[in-house]
Design an enzyme around this catalytic site. Structure first.
Site, mmCIF file in Angstrom:
data_model
loop_
_atom_site.group_PDB
_atom_site.id
_atom_site.type_symbol
_atom_site.label_atom_id
_atom_site.label_comp_id
_atom_site.label_asym_id
_atom_site.label_seq_id
_atom_site.Cartn_x
_atom_site.Cartn_y
_atom_site.Cartn_z
ATOM 1 C CE LYS A 10 -7.478 5.939 0.923
ATOM 2 N NZ LYS A 10 -8.709 6.637 0.481
ATOM 3 C CE1 TYR B 183 -4.159 1.285 -0.354
ATOM 4 C CE2 TYR B 183 -3.900 2.290 1.799
ATOM 5 C CZ TYR B 183 -4.615 2.132 0.639
ATOM 6 O OH TYR B 183 -5.796 2.820 0.459
#
Length: 255
Positions: free
Chosen positions: A161, A154
């Site tokens: 995020k 990720y």
């Protein structure tokens, strides 16, 4: 009208296909009494086709969240369809391929800055652009992927995020005086178009299938969408700066 969002006027971003969380939000919102306006970027004709699959075809506004002119003109374009907004759904995220799939140490600032601009800063800029349309009781809801830990593959999207989660808290602080809430829904992994662009995404699928206490359906966007609707409704009038996990309980259990 009847339903959880009866009479609400919503702006929903991020509808790309009917497998997106944003599409499920828009569909359920209409079924629960809301008027919905969508935004699209790039392949606008695709979003317009998808909008026709909703219970009621929704108008689509072109919106590039990195374009100051688009942001400055948002309120006027929304007013062509509704006279104000009660809710805003931010379902936007993008990172160049160099920022995903194990390239954390090699990604350039140019690519990282793109990821942060689109995925993090846009939450604030979109909310500010919509602010002239909103009044006390309004709600801004975004979508995140639990950023309390580092996830394999990720990479910089995880950093983006984390920034989004912090930005939501600051937005809650600064918009609270106007009676507007800001909350996020942290959904588990779903087989959306965005997920397919992440190299090694199957690692998430395997982990959730094994560990989520309630189990996890990788193709069901409705649980996350329902959480968004709840936060957009009047049933959480004193909740802001919160992150609601919709991940089958995965975040709550140890490795």
């Amino acid at each position: 009208m009847s339903g959880l969002l009866a009479g609400k006027r919503l702006l929903v971003t991020g509808v790309i296909t009917d497998a997106s969380i944003a599409f499920s939000v828009a569909k359920l919102a209409q079924e629960n009494g809301a008027q919905v306006v969508l935004t699209g970027y790039g392949r606008l004709s695709l979003v317009q086709r998808i909008a026709k699959r909703l219970p009621e075809p929704a108008p689509v506004i072109e919106m590039d969240v990195t374009d100051p002119e688009h942001l400055a003109g948002l309120a006027d374009r929304v007013r062509e369809h509704v006279d104000g907004l009660d809710g805003l759904v931010h379902s936007i995220g993008f990172a160049p391929q160099t920022c995903l799939g194990g390239g954390f140490l090699d990604a350039s600032w140019e690519d990282v800055s793109t990821a942060l601009h689109v995925s993090t800063y846009s939450y604030k800029s979109l909310a500010v652009a919509a602010l002239p349309l909103m009044s006390p009781g309004g709600s801004v809801v975004g979508l995140t992927f639990d950023a309390t830990q580092a996830w394999p593959v990720y990479d910089w999207m995880g950093v983006a995020k984390a920034g989004l989660e912090s930005a939501s808290r600051y937005l809650a602080l600064h918009l609270g005086r106007q009676g507007i809430r800001s909350n996020l829904v942290a959904a588990g992994p779903l087989r959306t178009m965005a997920a397919k662009s992440i190299p090694g995404f199957e690692q998430f699928e395997e982990a959730w299938a094994e560990r989520a206490p309630l189990g996890w359906d990788l193709t069901d966007q409705e649980p996350a969408a329902r959480a968004c609707l709840a936060l957009l409704s009047d049933w959480f009038p004193a909740t802001t700066g919160e992150i609601v996990h919709v991940d089958g309980g995965y975040h709550a259990v140890g490795a």
